[in-house]
Design an enzyme around this catalytic site. Structure first.
Site, PDB file in Angstrom:
ATOM      1  CD  GLN A   1      23.184 -61.664 -19.352  1.00  0.00           C
ATOM      2  OE1 GLN A   1      22.213 -61.121 -18.836  1.00  0.00           O
ATOM      3  NE2 GLN A   1      23.304 -61.837 -20.647  1.00  0.00           N
TER       4      GLN A   1
ATOM      5  CE  LYS B   1      18.969 -58.966 -19.504  1.00  0.00           C
ATOM      6  NZ  LYS B   1      19.605 -60.285 -19.637  1.00  0.00           N
TER       7      LYS B   1
ATOM      8  CG  ASP C   1      15.789 -65.731 -19.131  1.00  0.00           C
ATOM      9  OD1 ASP C   1      15.423 -64.653 -19.635  1.00  0.00           O
ATOM     10  OD2 ASP C   1      16.950 -65.937 -18.729  1.00  0.00           O
TER      11      ASP C   1
END
Length: 297
Positions: free
Chosen positions: A96, A52, A119
């Protein structure tokens, strides 16, 4: 001929398409930024975060890498999130998952500023999605929509079956399918571990999205001719390879490909799209927080 939907190619198009929006932000002296927070020593999580970070650098997004000791108190993670929430130089925050057992993952999601929740998992953003006014669509379901669009798959009036009911993929995917919106308007069935006669449900579908996390649980006998199959699963199974394993989806690819009109491979299907849509959400987050309108691909 079955259309093999190339997630790498579609993801590359999304990343390229973000260039104009990033240039528009740059004209307003804004550089989008994403903070990734890793509280784990799991090699897979470390790899995901590294990928990422690389994606951000590739398209011109500032990447802020924060690593916390997995044994640190939960309050250290909460305080870190609070600091990032208050930092005007941070547009997006991604913690994460999974986090260590002593950390409440739902508390983590609630802690993130909804405007920085790229997210799309904060309860406020989930509510907006269900209400049909999404701020940020969760990355994987949004990526599935982009794949279907790239393959010219019509969702309007289609019978869609989502196999799996996770908060990350299954539930938001079903919500996107039923919305009165582009790439929605599908008649949608959600199947799960208590579903009776799963094969009957999947055989009746025009579109099957497999997201249950069970290796190769759906095979060609469970599908109708010409169906579109989107395989979200990515499972590591033992194999006679140099690494000792191989990655397979929730769909038995070879038999499904014989039935499908279009299908995503594993790897190289949905995975690249999840990462691309994270960048998409980060650019949108910068646009919203700095009040700079942009055109997103």
């Amino acid at each position: 001929m079955t259309d093999i939907i190339d997630g790498n190619a579609v993801a590359a198009d999304v990343r390229d398409g973000l260039g104009d929006a990033i240039d528009t932000l740059a004209d307003a002296d804004v550089t989008p930024s994403l903070a990734t927070v890793l509280m784990s020593d799991d090699p897979a999580s470390e790899t995901y975060v590294s990928m990422k970070q690389d994606d951000c650098e590739e398209v011109g997004i500032d990447a802020i890498d924060i690593e916390l000791d997995p044994d640190a108190p939960a309050e250290e993670l909460y305080d870190t999130i609070d600091d990032l929430n208050d930092d005007p130089e941070v547009d997006g925050i991604l913690v994460q998952m999974p986090v260590p057992d002593h950390v409440d993952d739902r508390a983590v999601l609630r802690r993130i500023d909804p405007l920085k929740d790229v997210d799309g998992f904060h309860p406020e953003n989930v509510g907006r999605l269900v209400a049909g006014n999404a701020r940020y669509k969760p990355c994987t379901p949004h990526g599935v929509q982009k794949l279907l669009a790239a393959a010219d798959v019509e969702t309007d009036g289609a019978d869609a079956v989502v196999v799996g009911r996770s908060d990350i993929v299954g539930k938001p995917m079903a919500n996107l399918f039923v919305q009165k919106d582009e790439y929605g308007n599908a008649t949608t069935t959600v199947c799960h571990s208590r579903t009776e006669d799963l094969a009957a449900k999947t055989r009746a579908a025009d579109i099957v999205v497999a997201a249950a996390g069970v290796p190769e649980m759906i095979d060609g006998d469970m599908l109708s001719e010409g169906v579109t199959v989107v395989d979200v699963g990515i499972n590591r199974v033992d194999a006679d390879t140099e690494k000792g394993y191989e990655l397979v989806g929730d769909v038995e690819y070879e038999s499904a490909k014989e039935k499908a009109g279009a299908i995503t491979p594993v790897p190289g299907g949905v995975g690249p799209m999840t990462r691309a849509m994270l960048l998409w959400n980060t650019v949108k987050a910068a646009s919203l927080q700095h009040d700079v309108p942009v055109d997103l691909p």
